[in-house]
Design a protein around this motif. Structure first.
Motif, PDB file in Angstrom:
ATOM      1  N   VAL A   1     -11.045 -18.701  22.201  1.00 17.68           N
ATOM      2  CA  VAL A   1     -10.341 -17.541  21.632  1.00 17.68           C
ATOM      3  C   VAL A   1     -11.093 -16.253  21.955  1.00 17.68           C
ATOM      4  O   VAL A   1     -12.308 -16.268  22.145  1.00 17.68           O
ATOM      5  CB  VAL A   1     -10.219 -17.684  20.097  1.00 17.68           C
ATOM      6  N   PRO A   2     -10.362 -15.126  22.018  1.00 15.88           N
ATOM      7  CA  PRO A   2     -11.059 -13.845  22.201  1.00 15.88           C
ATOM      8  C   PRO A   2     -11.868 -13.495  20.952  1.00 15.88           C
ATOM      9  O   PRO A   2     -11.567 -13.976  19.857  1.00 15.88           O
ATOM     10  CB  PRO A   2      -9.938 -12.821  22.381  1.00 15.88           C
ATOM     11  N   ARG A   3     -12.841 -12.662  21.135  1.00 16.44           N
ATOM     12  CA  ARG A   3     -13.656 -12.226  19.989  1.00 16.44           C
ATOM     13  C   ARG A   3     -12.815 -11.410  19.020  1.00 16.44           C
ATOM     14  O   ARG A   3     -11.909 -10.697  19.437  1.00 16.44           O
ATOM     15  CB  ARG A   3     -14.792 -11.320  20.479  1.00 16.44           C
ATOM     16  N   VAL A   4     -13.168 -11.478  17.745  1.00 17.21           N
ATOM     17  CA  VAL A   4     -12.398 -10.716  16.749  1.00 17.21           C
ATOM     18  C   VAL A   4     -12.588  -9.212  16.920  1.00 17.21           C
ATOM     19  O   VAL A   4     -11.763  -8.419  16.471  1.00 17.21           O
ATOM     20  CB  VAL A   4     -12.737 -11.143  15.300  1.00 17.21           C
ATOM     21  N   ASP A   5     -13.678  -8.784  17.571  1.00 12.15           N
ATOM     22  CA  ASP A   5     -13.909  -7.346  17.744  1.00 12.15           C
ATOM     23  C   ASP A   5     -13.566  -6.880  19.163  1.00 12.15           C
ATOM     24  O   ASP A   5     -13.856  -5.745  19.536  1.00 12.15           O
ATOM     25  CB  ASP A   5     -15.362  -6.986  17.397  1.00 12.15           C
ATOM     26  N   ALA A   6     -12.939  -7.757  19.933  1.00 11.22           N
ATOM     27  CA  ALA A   6     -12.697  -7.424  21.349  1.00 11.22           C
ATOM     28  C   ALA A   6     -11.835  -6.174  21.495  1.00 11.22           C
ATOM     29  O   ALA A   6     -12.134  -5.289  22.297  1.00 11.22           O
ATOM     30  CB  ALA A   6     -12.040  -8.608  22.056  1.00 11.22           C
ATOM     31  N   TRP A   7     -10.758  -6.100  20.710  1.00 12.21           N
ATOM     32  CA  TRP A   7      -9.822  -4.988  20.846  1.00 12.21           C
ATOM     33  C   TRP A   7     -10.530  -3.646  20.607  1.00 12.21           C
ATOM     34  O   TRP A   7     -10.426  -2.726  21.411  1.00 12.21           O
ATOM     35  CB  TRP A   7      -8.656  -5.168  19.861  1.00 12.21           C
ATOM     36  N   GLU A   8     -11.261  -3.584  19.508  1.00 17.42           N
ATOM     37  CA  GLU A   8     -11.946  -2.318  19.190  1.00 17.42           C
ATOM     38  C   GLU A   8     -12.952  -1.944  20.264  1.00 17.42           C
ATOM     39  O   GLU A   8     -13.132  -0.786  20.593  1.00 17.42           O
ATOM     40  CB  GLU A   8     -12.688  -2.441  17.859  1.00 17.42           C
ATOM     41  N   LYS A   9     -13.610  -2.950  20.818  1.00 20.01           N
ATOM     42  CA  LYS A   9     -14.649  -2.646  21.803  1.00 20.01           C
ATOM     43  C   LYS A   9     -14.052  -2.227  23.137  1.00 20.01           C
ATOM     44  O   LYS A   9     -14.495  -1.250  23.732  1.00 20.01           O
ATOM     45  CB  LYS A   9     -15.595  -3.837  21.966  1.00 20.01           C
TER      46      LYS A   9
ATOM     47  N   LEU B   1     -18.126 -16.837  12.552  1.00 23.51           N
ATOM     48  CA  LEU B   1     -18.002 -17.003  11.096  1.00 23.51           C
ATOM     49  C   LEU B   1     -16.526 -17.030  10.691  1.00 23.51           C
ATOM     50  O   LEU B   1     -16.127 -17.800   9.817  1.00 23.51           O
ATOM     51  CB  LEU B   1     -18.768 -15.900  10.357  1.00 23.51           C
ATOM     52  N   CYS B   2     -15.708 -16.202  11.326  1.00 21.54           N
ATOM     53  CA  CYS B   2     -14.269 -16.216  11.040  1.00 21.54           C
ATOM     54  C   CYS B   2     -13.654 -17.557  11.441  1.00 21.54           C
ATOM     55  O   CYS B   2     -12.783 -18.093  10.751  1.00 21.54           O
ATOM     56  CB  CYS B   2     -13.546 -15.087  11.777  1.00 21.54           C
ATOM     57  N   MET B   3     -14.120 -18.103  12.570  1.00 18.89           N
ATOM     58  CA  MET B   3     -13.595 -19.407  13.018  1.00 18.89           C
ATOM     59  C   MET B   3     -13.958 -20.491  12.025  1.00 18.89           C
ATOM     60  O   MET B   3     -13.139 -21.367  11.722  1.00 18.89           O
ATOM     61  CB  MET B   3     -14.163 -19.750  14.410  1.00 18.89           C
TER      62      MET B   3
ATOM     63  N   ILE C   1      -6.410 -22.316   8.027  1.00 20.73           N
ATOM     64  CA  ILE C   1      -5.542 -21.181   8.384  1.00 20.73           C
ATOM     65  C   ILE C   1      -5.847 -20.715   9.803  1.00 20.73           C
ATOM     66  O   ILE C   1      -6.765 -21.220  10.458  1.00 20.73           O
ATOM     67  CB  ILE C   1      -5.678 -20.015   7.373  1.00 20.73           C
ATOM     68  N   LYS C   2      -5.066 -19.753  10.278  1.00 19.62           N
ATOM     69  CA  LYS C   2      -5.256 -19.263  11.634  1.00 19.62           C
ATOM     70  C   LYS C   2      -6.401 -18.253  11.675  1.00 19.62           C
ATOM     71  O   LYS C   2      -6.639 -17.542  10.692  1.00 19.62           O
ATOM     72  CB  LYS C   2      -3.970 -18.609  12.139  1.00 19.62           C
ATOM     73  N   LEU C   3      -7.027 -18.160  12.837  1.00 19.38           N
ATOM     74  CA  LEU C   3      -8.145 -17.229  12.993  1.00 19.38           C
ATOM     75  C   LEU C   3      -7.723 -15.794  12.670  1.00 19.38           C
ATOM     76  O   LEU C   3      -8.471 -15.046  12.046  1.00 19.38           O
ATOM     77  CB  LEU C   3      -8.695 -17.324  14.421  1.00 19.38           C
TER      78      LEU C   3
END
Lengths: 766, 292
Positions: free
Chosen positions: A11-19, A490-492, A500-502
């Motif tokens: 999966v992509p990183r949770v902060d990928a979009w912001e970065k 940690l979210c994963m 639940i979903k990521l």
């Protein structure tokens, strides 16, 4: 292991979009109305007494609002241990390394602050300096600190078994001297801080810290305020790798004090050159290694005497020296081990932590020396390693080293086996050995590194998960993602545990006013320890939800399963509802309960034994087998690294995309330290404080990297995880140096192996 | 005192629209002004306070017509604003003046090459300037202009020391003029760097050879980063000139070139290593040029 839905997914990183969109804000991006700018004045001498500081001219410069010098901090000092509090925010009576900060200025803009810093007059009495740790240990050497003898900042003497007897019984004993480079982290974001000491006595800072709670305690202690009055808000962090961002810096303390004095927010940004000239870099370590083996190549004993260049202050040095020693009994069976460590003060910039902390030095020495012994004995280097490698303990069993390091899993043998089956090693003799001036070679190494570092104190590490009525959760931890990707992991973990979903897990960044206390990001501890805390918090939330669902369906909680956002009765899958519905029932059912879960980590809370080196430094240990192919230009000495194959036992990869990036990143950083990176020093002065001259490998210098994943599922890690990347930064230099030997017939014992060193050695060989 | 600056020092920024205006400003502020084109050398050095801040900075970048690459009967001419990137990608330079294109390609990063200029590289006059050895071997001439008039200086007479040139306080390098190389000449630029790209030369070697039937009709060899200025090594050239190419003679020429170099020890390399590498690179450059 039960079937996993989120863990192990690419999966992509949770902060990928912001970065990638540039929305992520780093410390230097923050500003406040009426903000002042801070600039530091630094010493032009590596060792000098401060006789007088005249700030009058600077004070008169229009736009200057405040000036601080060392005395303004009231004699406060800090350090990693109570006995080593030898550093002050600004130098007070003397400077101990070149470019140590002596004064700070706050002004209305950065230009004025820079100009004012240049107007401060400091009268120095230059003192004789000492720049070589072995010189510094000698009687009569200039003293860097008065509180220790012979400039020895830290020393350990550990003795396991009987090395003298073991050497006497050995078939061959070798003694060699190795040395590692003065390497630094090379992150893109130099340290920065925005500080506001408000008139009611609360300190708020936005600072680039990979361990914000260290900083939180330093600020409370320095400014003598209760911890509850210090708030560290963590912005995005542009890389850490230990050292500088794990500590507090002159600029931090000055910004806070100048804010207190002026009543205005103060911002400080270090320049990259300033960072490179003063960073808390990796120690340069001399390793005197003595190794004895039997006729069959079995290790009998290792004796290491290490001398580390500590620079001007102790900082995290006691831990660095511990880490130099305690893992030498891994990854091979070692019956006798003696370790004498000296960390020595010099008038160089401070030696501190960096990825692969401590082990990069002694494992390099031991791996190369073992290869030299294999060569002398005529034993194949792979066979030599297989004969000595620690076996994987059977489930439930524990392997204990002579210094009582305990392993539940060890994938080294499997890693070596798979690495040498890879074509890079298997077909190495089919590939050309010589093409024009280029001589080709292949090398191998093995390594181990601990994950889930233990603390000297401040063990607390927790997570809080709060259910929202829209079926999502908020994850709150004190753990810092400084770029390594722990927020995503940690979210994963939370998503996997809750079913639940990521996308339905949101993590918040550290804010010491709201998040639970945490030791920070170092020692590969976050996934293992904050991961365990997250797992526990999620289980607590799940328990409450299952109870609600059970009541709703009139079944037992254990009859219900939640997976990827669907809640259903295991024996009757027709009985199901979406997670959001269960969340609403739980939130609106009239009990008044708020669904929250808390968890804290319980692995590895035993005390760290620095004095005797007995016991574990972490919770679990990764194992790596690493092969490398290089081409050496026999005329120019230039080395091209074409391939790495890295087989890593990281327990289990929770987020494979990130873990692979970590392993590759560690290996490339290790390649830099094998071939390119070194601060060139001249009597305390860093001659190459720019990325033009401090050579890190570029994209074009990086080899093709093939990764092999060895799964061992360690019982002391969430979902079986151990550490990633500290193993590969340790394994890269010996693998590369072993390949250079294969190409040239020369053993290089000092890093980095520069073209010039190669040409010199080839000339001497002739 | 040591302050690490992040900001540029204060100066008066002037952006003339014509060369005449630039020359007039330069004459008016003689000795107090600094001329920049791409600024890729000057700006970082000003930020680091490695050079004193001038009162005025005259930026030529906005002057139209100075970025022309002209190729005609008299040869090639490069205006003062021709970027390194433009030289790197010019078809005619790639075909006829390949040694210069090779040097351009070896320099810095694409971003810097798109901004930095060849003329700036020459006027900055660091011993390791990559464009200098090729221009030396190509026999380039430099057209210098001031309000008083113009003059032409051979590139060999232009470099007077590290960072020092024959350029007077009121002069601007307007054009680099390169004569047509003989039709069968072959040029090679070799640059020794610790990494594969984005590095300064430890040693730079340019060799232009005119081979005919295995005989060296003419040869020019120039070195960068191994003397106070980029240099031609005529004694080494003389070893081969008019002679039949053979390995022993090429080795001898390479050794002679190494003997003519005057490198220093610094944090990038030792003098000994640099001298050794002159020998290796000169040998390789000649062999590659013959093979082309």
């Amino acid at each position: 292991m039960a079937e996993l839905s989120v863990i192990g997914q690419r999966v992509p990183r949770v902060d990928a979009w912001e970065k990638v969109t540039g929305q992520a804000k780093y410390a230097a991006d923050y500003s406040l109305p009426d903000m002042l700018w801070c600039k530091l004045l630094r010493s032009p001498y590596p060792h000098a007494r401060i006789l007088n500081i005249d700030t009058s001219k600077a004070k008169k410069l229009p736009g200057v609002r405040g000036i601080v010098t060392g005395k303004d901090f009231g004699g406060w000092s800090w350090g990693w241990m109570p006995a080593t509090r030898d550093e002050t925010p600004l130098a007070v009576d003397k400077v101990r390394y070149m470019a140590e900060a002596v004064a700070g200025v706050a002004a209305v803009d950065e230009d004025t602050a820079e100009q004012a810093a240049g107007l401060i007059k400091v009268e120095y009495e230059e003192l004789p300096g000492v720049f070589d740790p072995e010189e510094a240990m000698k009687d009569g050497a200039p003293k860097v600190h008065d509180y220790v003898k012979n400039n020895i900042s830290v020393e350990y003497h550990w003795n396991f078994g009987d090395v003298d007897k073991a050497f006497a019984e050995s078939h061959i004993v070798r003694e060699d001297r190795f040395r590692t480079a003065r390497a630094t982290h090379g992150y893109l974001e130099p340290p920065a801080i925005l500080a506001y000491y408000d008139p009611t006595g609360y300190i708020t800072v936005w600072a680039s810290k990979q361990s914000p709670y260290f900083h939180y305690r330093h600020l409370a202690a320095c400014f003598k305020v209760p911890l509850s009055r210090v708030r560290v808000i963590q912005p995005f962090i542009g890389g850490g790798f230990g050292g500088t961002k794990n500590d507090s810096l002159a600029g931090d303390f000055c910004a806070v004090l100048l804010s207190k004095m002026t009543g205005r927010p103060v911002k400080y940004i270090e320049s990259m050159e300033e960072e490179l000239a003063t960073s808390r870099r990796r120690h340069s370590v001399i390793v005197y290694s003595k190794m004895g083996v039997t006729k069959d190549g079995l290790l009998k004993a290792i004796q290491h005497r290490v001398v580390a260049d500590g620079g001007g202050y102790t900082a995290i040095g006691p831990l660095s020296m511990y880490l130099n020693g305690f893992m030498t009994t891994l990854p091979y069976k070692l019956p006798h081990f003696k370790f004498d460590a000296y960390r020595v003060f010099t008038n160089n910039p401070i030696g501190a932590a960096m990825r692969g902390h401590g082990v990069t030095h002694t494992r390099f020495a031991a791996e190369i020396q073992m290869e030299m012994l294999a060569e002398e004995l005529g034993i194949d280097p792979v066979e030599m390693r297989m004969r000595n490698a620690i076996d994987n303990p059977k489930p439930g069993e524990i392997y204990e080293t002579i210094n009582k390091v305990t392993l539940k899993t060890c994938g080294l043998k499997q890693a070596i086996k798979e690495a040498v089956e890879d074509p890079l090693w298997r077909d190495r003799d089919k590939l050309p050995k010589k093409e024009g001036a280029i001589s080709w070679g292949t090398g191998i190494s093995g390594s181990s590194y601990s994950g889930g570092a233990r603390q000297m104190g401040h063990q607390a590490c927790a997570a809080i998960i709060r259910l929202c009525e829209d079926g999502t959760v908020n994850l709150i931890t004190g753990a810092t993602d400084c770029g390594q990707g722990s927020d995503t992991v940690l979210c994963m973990i939370a998503a996997e545990e809750l079913g639940i979903k990521l996308d339905d897990v949101a993590i918040k960044r550290v804010d010491t006013a709201y998040t639970p206390v945490d030791p920070g990001s170092y020692g590969s501890r976050v996934t293992i320890l904050a991961g365990q805390a997250t797992q526990k918090a999620a289980r607590e939330v799940k328990k409450q939800l299952l109870e609600t669902a059970a009541a709703n369906w009139q079944v037992k909680p254990e009859d219900i399963e939640i997976r990827l956002g669907e809640v259903f009765v295991k024996s009757d899958p027709e009985k199901k509802m979406p997670f959001i519905r269960l969340a609403r029932i739980a939130c609106y059912s009239g009990t008044g309960a708020v669904i929250m879960g808390t968890g804290y980590s319980s692995y590895g809370i035993e005390h760290l034994d620095l004095t005797n080196g007995i016991g574990n430094g972490g919770c679990s240990y990764s194992f790596t087998a690493h092969t490398a192919r290089v081409g050496v230009d026999m005329e120019t000495g230039q080395i091209t690294t074409t391939d790495f194959t890295i087989a890593s036992d990281c327990g289990r990869l929770l987020s494979p995309v990130q873990a692979e990036g970590q392993i590759e990143g560690g290996a490339i950083q290790g390649l830099g330290q094998a071939l390119y990176e070194d601060f060139i020093m001249d009597r305390g002065k860093t001659l190459n404080p720019t990325f033009l001259d401090y050579k890190m490998p570029h994209a074009l210098d990086v080899p093709n990297i093939k990764l092999i994943d060895i799964v061992t599922d360690d019982p002391f890690g969430p979902f079986g995880a151990k550490e990633t990347s500290e193993g590969s930064i340790v394994s890269a230099p010996p693998a590369v140096v072993s390949a250079i030997h294969d190409a040239t017939g020369i053993w290089f014992k000092e890093l980095p192996v520069t073209p010039e060193k190669v040409v010199k050695a080839l000339k001497e060989k002739k | 005192m040591t302050t690490f600056y992040r900001r540029l020092p204060k100066f008066n920024y002037l952006a003339p629209d014509t060369l005449d205006e630039a020359l007039s400003l330069l004459s008016r502020y003689k000795g107090k002004a600094m001329v920049i084109a791409g600024g890729t050398d000057i700006i970082p050095r000003l930020k680091r306070r490695e050079i004193g801040a001038p009162e005025h900075v005259i930026d030529l970048k906005g002057i139209p017509g100075l970025d022309n690459i002209k190729y005609d009967v008299s040869g090639l001419s490069l205006g003062t604003l021709v970027t390194i990137g433009a030289v790197e990608t010019s078809a005619i330079i790639g075909e006829k003046f390949s040694v210069l294109a090779q040097a351009a390609q070896s320099m810095a990063s694409p971003q810097v090459r798109n901004r930095g200029t060849i003329a700036g590289n020459i006027c900055n006059a660091v011993p390791s300037a990559d464009s200098a050895p090729p221009l030396l071997t190509l026999g380039a001439k430099l057209k210098l202009v001031s309000q008083k008039g113009e003059r032409t200086v051979g590139i060999e007479d232009f470099f007077t020391g590290p960072g020092q040139t024959a350029l007077a306080d009121d002069e601007i390098l307007q054009e680099i003029q390169i004569p047509h190389p003989p039709p069968n000449s072959q040029g090679i630029y070799l640059k020794l760097t610790p990494r594969r790209a984005m590095d300064l030369a430890i040693v730079g070697v340019a060799a232009v050879v005119i081979p005919q039937d295995g005989v060296c009709q003419d040869i020019r060899i120039a070195l960068g980063a191994v003397a106070p200025t980029p240099i031609r090594v005529r004694k080494a050239e003389a070893v081969l000139k008019g002679q039949k190419f053979d390995d022993a003679l090429i080795e001898k020429a390479a050794k002679t070139a190494a003997g003519q170099s005057r490198p220093i020890d610094d944090h990038r390399a030792s003098a000994d290593y640099r001298r050794d590498m002159v020998e290796v690179l000169v040998k390789r450059a000649i062999k590659q040029a013959i093979r082309r």
